[in-house]
Scaffold this motif. Structure first.
Motif, PDB file in Angstrom:
ATOM      1  N   ILE A   1      48.090  53.007  43.894  1.00 15.44           N
ATOM      2  CA  ILE A   1      47.009  52.046  43.656  1.00 15.44           C
ATOM      3  C   ILE A   1      47.160  51.378  42.299  1.00 15.44           C
ATOM      4  N   ALA A   2      47.613  52.139  41.302  1.00 11.91           N
ATOM      5  CA  ALA A   2      47.771  51.583  39.956  1.00 11.91           C
ATOM      6  C   ALA A   2      48.722  50.397  39.949  1.00 11.91           C
ATOM      7  N   ASP A   3      49.704  50.387  40.847  1.00 14.05           N
ATOM      8  CA  ASP A   3      50.632  49.263  40.916  1.00 14.05           C
ATOM      9  C   ASP A   3      49.926  48.010  41.428  1.00 14.05           C
ATOM     10  N   ALA A   4      49.054  48.176  42.400  1.00 16.60           N
ATOM     11  CA  ALA A   4      48.287  47.031  42.900  1.00 16.60           C
ATOM     12  C   ALA A   4      47.379  46.475  41.812  1.00 16.60           C
ATOM     13  N   MET A   5      46.756  47.366  41.043  1.00 15.65           N
ATOM     14  CA  MET A   5      45.861  46.924  39.983  1.00 15.65           C
ATOM     15  C   MET A   5      46.614  46.178  38.887  1.00 15.65           C
ATOM     16  N   ARG A   6      47.812  46.624  38.589  1.00 17.11           N
ATOM     17  CA  ARG A   6      48.587  46.013  37.495  1.00 17.11           C
ATOM     18  C   ARG A   6      48.808  44.529  37.734  1.00 17.11           C
ATOM     19  N   TYR A   7      49.061  44.137  38.978  1.00 17.59           N
ATOM     20  CA  TYR A   7      49.383  42.747  39.266  1.00 17.59           C
ATOM     21  C   TYR A   7      48.193  41.958  39.809  1.00 17.59           C
ATOM     22  N   SER A   8      47.059  42.627  39.980  1.00 13.96           N
ATOM     23  CA  SER A   8      45.869  41.941  40.467  1.00 13.96           C
ATOM     24  C   SER A   8      44.928  41.522  39.337  1.00 13.96           C
ATOM     25  N   GLN A   9      45.012  42.214  38.201  1.00 11.86           N
ATOM     26  CA  GLN A   9      44.134  41.907  37.081  1.00 11.86           C
ATOM     27  C   GLN A   9      44.795  40.928  36.121  1.00 11.86           C
TER      28      GLN A   9
ATOM     29  N   PRO B   1      36.752  47.492  38.882  1.00 10.76           N
ATOM     30  CA  PRO B   1      37.259  47.253  40.240  1.00 10.76           C
ATOM     31  C   PRO B   1      37.262  48.513  41.096  1.00 10.76           C
ATOM     32  N   TYR B   2      36.918  49.667  40.515  1.00 12.23           N
ATOM     33  CA  TYR B   2      36.912  50.934  41.249  1.00 12.23           C
ATOM     34  C   TYR B   2      35.501  51.276  41.716  1.00 12.23           C
ATOM     35  N   LYS B   3      35.410  51.833  42.899  1.00 16.63           N
ATOM     36  CA  LYS B   3      34.109  52.235  43.414  1.00 16.63           C
ATOM     37  C   LYS B   3      33.478  53.334  42.567  1.00 16.63           C
ATOM     38  N   ASN B   4      34.311  54.186  41.948  1.00 17.48           N
ATOM     39  CA  ASN B   4      33.752  55.247  41.103  1.00 17.48           C
ATOM     40  C   ASN B   4      33.372  54.741  39.709  1.00 17.48           C
ATOM     41  N   SER B   5      33.768  53.527  39.377  1.00 18.54           N
ATOM     42  CA  SER B   5      33.426  52.866  38.101  1.00 18.54           C
ATOM     43  C   SER B   5      33.938  53.590  36.867  1.00 18.54           C
ATOM     44  N   THR B   6      34.824  54.582  37.034  1.00 12.55           N
ATOM     45  CA  THR B   6      35.296  55.348  35.882  1.00 12.55           C
ATOM     46  C   THR B   6      36.811  55.275  35.689  1.00 12.55           C
ATOM     47  N   THR B   7      37.575  55.229  36.776  1.00  9.11           N
ATOM     48  CA  THR B   7      39.036  55.166  36.624  1.00  9.11           C
ATOM     49  C   THR B   7      39.410  53.993  35.726  1.00  9.11           C
ATOM     50  N   ILE B   8      38.860  52.838  36.010  1.00 10.98           N
ATOM     51  CA  ILE B   8      38.864  51.689  35.106  1.00 10.98           C
ATOM     52  C   ILE B   8      37.415  51.251  34.994  1.00 10.98           C
ATOM     53  N   GLY B   9      36.851  51.309  33.816  1.00 14.58           N
ATOM     54  CA  GLY B   9      35.440  51.009  33.637  1.00 14.58           C
ATOM     55  C   GLY B   9      35.167  49.525  33.473  1.00 14.58           C
TER      56      GLY B   9
ATOM     57  N   ARG C   1      37.295  48.538  26.924  1.00 10.11           N
ATOM     58  CA  ARG C   1      37.185  49.076  28.268  1.00 10.11           C
ATOM     59  C   ARG C   1      37.500  50.562  28.233  1.00 10.11           C
ATOM     60  N   ASP C   2      36.758  51.358  29.018  1.00  5.51           N
ATOM     61  CA  ASP C   2      37.004  52.791  29.118  1.00  5.51           C
ATOM     62  C   ASP C   2      37.825  53.079  30.370  1.00  5.51           C
ATOM     63  N   LEU C   3      38.747  54.039  30.256  1.00  9.00           N
ATOM     64  CA  LEU C   3      39.648  54.394  31.345  1.00  9.00           C
ATOM     65  C   LEU C   3      39.662  55.902  31.522  1.00  9.00           C
ATOM     66  N   GLU C   4      39.856  56.347  32.759  1.00 12.64           N
ATOM     67  CA  GLU C   4      40.077  57.764  33.063  1.00 12.64           C
ATOM     68  C   GLU C   4      41.130  57.850  34.157  1.00 12.64           C
ATOM     69  N   GLN C   5      42.376  57.720  33.757  1.00 15.96           N
ATOM     70  CA  GLN C   5      43.487  57.739  34.702  1.00 15.96           C
ATOM     71  C   GLN C   5      44.352  58.968  34.449  1.00 15.96           C
TER      72      GLN C   5
ATOM     73  N   PRO D   1      42.536  62.092  30.882  1.00 17.06           N
ATOM     74  CA  PRO D   1      41.934  61.900  29.568  1.00 17.06           C
ATOM     75  C   PRO D   1      40.933  60.752  29.621  1.00 17.06           C
ATOM     76  N   LYS D   2      39.972  60.788  28.745  1.00 15.35           N
ATOM     77  CA  LYS D   2      39.046  59.667  28.591  1.00 15.35           C
ATOM     78  C   LYS D   2      39.591  58.764  27.497  1.00 15.35           C
ATOM     79  N   ILE D   3      39.934  57.542  27.891  1.00 16.97           N
ATOM     80  CA  ILE D   3      40.568  56.613  26.955  1.00 16.97           C
ATOM     81  C   ILE D   3      39.646  55.424  26.715  1.00 16.97           C
ATOM     82  N   ASN D   4      39.412  55.147  25.455  1.00 15.47           N
ATOM     83  CA  ASN D   4      38.672  53.966  25.039  1.00 15.47           C
ATOM     84  C   ASN D   4      39.691  52.961  24.519  1.00 15.47           C
ATOM     85  N   SER D   5      39.910  51.894  25.282  1.00 22.29           N
ATOM     86  CA  SER D   5      40.933  50.911  24.951  1.00 22.29           C
ATOM     87  C   SER D   5      40.292  49.676  24.323  1.00 22.29           C
TER      88      SER D   5
END
Length: 500
Positions: free
Chosen positions: A22-30, A433-441, A468-472, A483-487
């Motif tokens: 899924i991360a590959d789809a997100m990379r080229y969709s955003q 873009p994630y339904k859980n709102s946390t993988t990419i916030g 943006r906050d990330l949890e990947q 990890p919880k990443i604040n980018s």
């Protein structure tokens, strides 16, 4: 007894086995907020305004708003800071890059037939960097109960022992390659020595508190070259079209490290390991855009634009290396290096990113200033890997649909002019873009800038901030703790514009 199957030469293996996620789809969709300094200073709220090179990338009708032929070029310095927290341990990694992220020209043809309602026709060519992939993250912490051995086990269970003992790495599919590395590196052991055994257990020293580090370094870009045509009807309605050529070049190197000081006995147990993964993705794509801008009154402008899916043709190259150290009560054994020296070159595949619709409103205060608002919506769940009848892609597309969701993006910008000086500011909000709102916030961004008109030459400067906050997770299965990443992204852009 395990057999060491090292290849003493570098080779390439071609196959149809996929390794996309899924991360590959997100990379080229955003898309990031890239483009001219004026565009960035107003957070990209240009869908109803036009008259800017980057506005053409939002609404292709925008080129017909230009009054004169122009050429523009933009350079940007970006600074990304990633603050990570992994099981209570904070770390920080920074990356800085300099980029030529926009260059274009527009040619305006005025209709000399005064009786015609079609007043103007424009042609434009514009290059824009849609994504800068230069980024670094570093996470470290003590995982209380989960070892990377579970990653290798998730692929090994179900694989016959004789496959892992008697095969070469480059003859295996992507999943079995992970099991092979874990087995040859003594990270996992078979439940029985029977060649038909399909169950495995961890050979990492039992206990708690696994210290883990993960470093990820990426580089590259995605770019778009737009060929634009637009026209003006009675100077009240502007319509346009873009034909876009896309290209991407992405590299990522990740290094995962784990150690533990759990109690040992006479048995050899893995106490330290390092797992390297290198990915290279490249390809091209195509998309188109349609748009219109209506000048409802001298003050009010409305815009509507449609951006099609981007149809990518992509290729992946992937390589791995595993180094482990086993120990017992008498001390450490010599390290085991599992380095196949093989680059997996996967069969080319296609990726269809989601389409986007943008609605825009702008209010222009004569020659003194303006306020502009854009709202765009994109359903990331519509991303598709192809061919869809491929069993792997079919399962992956179902996962994409179940994991990703609609995402709305709000952009607000304003400009105020004092003679030849322009002051600008903007705000940007993008839903996860994630339904859980946390993988990419959710993303929140602010921008400001100024410009000065020298006559036939204009200079614009912009500063943009986004958080943006990330949890990947480090891995997609087995060891999925994230990890919880604040980018935080800070960028400064400078644009030079010349009227021809």
């Amino acid at each position: 007894m395990k057999k060491y199957l090292f290849l003493l030469f570098t080779s390439f293996t071609f196959g149809v086995v996929q390794s996309q996620e899924i991360a590959d789809a997100m990379r080229y969709s955003q898309d990031n907020l890239n483009g001219t300094a004026r565009f960035k200073a107003m957070s990209g709220a240009f869908g109803a305004l036009g008259g800017d090179f980057s506005s053409i990338g939002i609404n292709p009708a925008g080129s017909a708003v230009f009054l004169n032929n122009q050429f523009g070029i933009t350079v940007t310095n970006s600074d990304i800071k990633n603050n990570s927290n992994y099981f209570g341990t904070p770390t920080t990694e920074k990356d800085n890059s300099f980029d030529l992220n926009q260059a274009g020209g527009v040619f305006v043809f005025n209709n000399r037939n005064l009786n015609s309602n079609w007043k103007k026709f424009s042609l434009a060519v514009n290059y824009e960097s849609t994504n800068n992939y230069n980024n670094s993250t570093f996470s470290a912490g003590t995982n209380p109960n989960n070892s990377v051995a579970n990653y290798f086990l998730s692929y090994a269970n179900g694989v016959p022992l004789n496959v892992l003992e008697d095969s070469f790495y480059d003859n295996l599919d992507s999943g079995t390659q992970q099991a092979f590395l874990g087995y040859q590196g003594y990270v996992i052991n078979p439940v029985s020595t029977d060649v038909n055994n399909t169950q495995y257990t961890s050979n990492v020293a039992e206990g708690e508190n696994y210290y883990q580090e993960n470093s990820s370094y990426s580089s590259g870009y995605s770019g778009k070259l737009s060929f634009n045509a637009a026209t003006s009807y009675k100077d009240k309605l502007y319509i346009g079209i873009n034909l876009n050529s896309h290209f991407t070049d992405f590299r990522r190197s990740s290094v995962f490290y784990e150690d533990n000081n759990n109690p040992l006995n006479a048995d050899d147990k893995v106490t330290r390991l390092q797992f390297n993964n290198d990915l290279y993705t490249y390809g091209t794509g195509f998309s188109f855009q349609l748009g219109a801008i209506a000048k409802v009154t001298n003050e009010v402008r409305l815009g509507l634009a449609y951006e099609s899916s981007t149809w990518y043709n992509l290729s992946d190259e992937f390589s791995q290396k595993l180094v482990t150290v086993r120990s017992n009560v008498d001390g450490d054994l010599p390290q085991d290096v599992i380095d196949p020296r093989v680059t997996n070159v996967y069969a080319p595949y296609k990726l269809q990113t989601p389409s986007k619709v943008t609605g825009s409103f702008a209010y222009v205060f004569g020659t003194s200033g303006l306020i502009s608002i854009d709202y765009a919506i994109k359903n990331y769940g519509n991303s598709k890997f192809k061919p869809e009848n491929d069993s792997y892609f079919s399962s992956l597309n179902a996962n994409v649909s179940n994991t990703l969701d609609n995402s709305g993006e709000l952009r607000i910008g304003g400009e105020y002019k004092i003679d030849k000086l322009s002051l600008r500011a903007g705000y940007r909000y993008e839903q996860s873009p994630y339904k859980n709102s946390t993988t990419i916030g959710d993303l929140n961004g602010y921008s400001t800038g100024l410009g000065y008109n020298f006559g036939s030459t204009k200079v614009d400067l912009a500063y943009a901030y986004a958080k943006r906050d990330l949890e990947q997770g480090f891995f997609s299965r087995g060891l999925t703790d994230a990890p919880k990443i604040n980018s935080i992204n800070n960028s400064v852009s400078l644009t030079l514009l010349f009227e021809l």
